[in-house]
Write a protein that holds these residues in place. Structure first.
Motif, mmCIF file in Angstrom:
data_model
loop_
_atom_site.group_PDB
_atom_site.id
_atom_site.type_symbol
_atom_site.label_atom_id
_atom_site.label_comp_id
_atom_site.label_asym_id
_atom_site.label_seq_id
_atom_site.Cartn_x
_atom_site.Cartn_y
_atom_site.Cartn_z
ATOM 1 N N TRP A 91 43.321 39.032 52.288
ATOM 2 C CA TRP A 91 44.063 37.896 51.731
ATOM 3 C C TRP A 91 45.062 38.342 50.680
ATOM 4 O O TRP A 91 46.165 37.793 50.586
ATOM 5 C CB TRP A 91 43.109 36.824 51.217
ATOM 6 C CG TRP A 91 42.591 36.044 52.371
ATOM 7 C CD1 TRP A 91 41.424 36.248 53.051
ATOM 8 C CD2 TRP A 91 43.273 34.994 53.055
ATOM 9 N NE1 TRP A 91 41.340 35.372 54.105
ATOM 10 C CE2 TRP A 91 42.447 34.582 54.134
ATOM 11 C CE3 TRP A 91 44.486 34.356 52.869
ATOM 12 C CZ2 TRP A 91 42.812 33.561 54.999
ATOM 13 C CZ3 TRP A 91 44.847 33.338 53.730
ATOM 14 C CH2 TRP A 91 44.015 32.954 54.778
ATOM 15 N N ALA A 129 47.978 30.605 50.646
ATOM 16 C CA ALA A 129 47.265 31.880 50.746
ATOM 17 C C ALA A 129 46.703 32.304 49.393
ATOM 18 O O ALA A 129 45.573 32.800 49.311
ATOM 19 C CB ALA A 129 48.192 32.959 51.304
ATOM 20 N N ALA A 133 42.787 32.802 48.474
ATOM 21 C CA ALA A 133 42.275 34.040 47.875
ATOM 22 C C ALA A 133 41.451 33.737 46.628
ATOM 23 O O ALA A 133 40.374 34.309 46.429
ATOM 24 C CB ALA A 133 43.437 34.979 47.532
#
Length: 156
Positions: A91, A129, A133
């Protein structure tokens, strides 16, 4: 290290939010300035003058986007190698890849305007994203806090 990873991921997401706020601030100020009689032409752009106060938003967007976010994403990736979070490296690498794409789209968007639309879309992907994460770190911490011995117990 898990906390550092989580904080860095949240910082990347927050920086994307700052980016969008800076752009809308600048564009709204520019629109107001033009509606009040200001003329935006090549001479104004080349002068780099602060012809309306909100032009500061463009500078913030440029500096944060080309220097601060890439540096933060790189540090996130480095940090990910030292965490014990499953999927952290993947990630963090995706976040960095999206940052590289974002910078490229931003730079090339001045010559190819349709890339500006992709720049906006990629910003949403980057934000998502980075949040994912950060949630990986939170979820990894929560599962270890609930039963730290579970991962040591033999499986049957």
């Amino acid at each position: 290290m898990r906390t550092a990873y989580k904080i860095l991921a949240i910082v990347v997401a927050a920086q994307v939010v700052i980016q969008s706020m800076a752009m809308v601030f600048a564009v709204a100020g520019q629109g107001k300035w033009v509606m009040e009689g200001g003329v935006l032409d090549a001479a104004v752009i080349e002068s780099r003058a602060f012809v309306f106060p909100e032009v500061l938003g463009y500078a913030i967007h440029g500096m944060v986007g080309t220097m601060i976010i890439p540096l933060t994403a790189l540090i996130l990736l480095i940090c990910s190698f030292f965490t014990k979070i499953p999927g952290a490296v993947k990630w963090a690498a995706l976040v960095l890849l999206l940052v590289v794409a974002q910078v490229a789209l931003g730079v090339l968007g001045h010559d190819i305007p349709v890339l500006g639309a992709l720049h906006g879309l990629n910003a949403l992907l980057l934000f998502s994203a980075a949040i994912h994460a950060a949630r990986l770190a939170r979820n990894a911490g929560a599962s270890q806090a609930v039963d730290p011995e579970a991962r040591l117990a033999p499986r049957t």
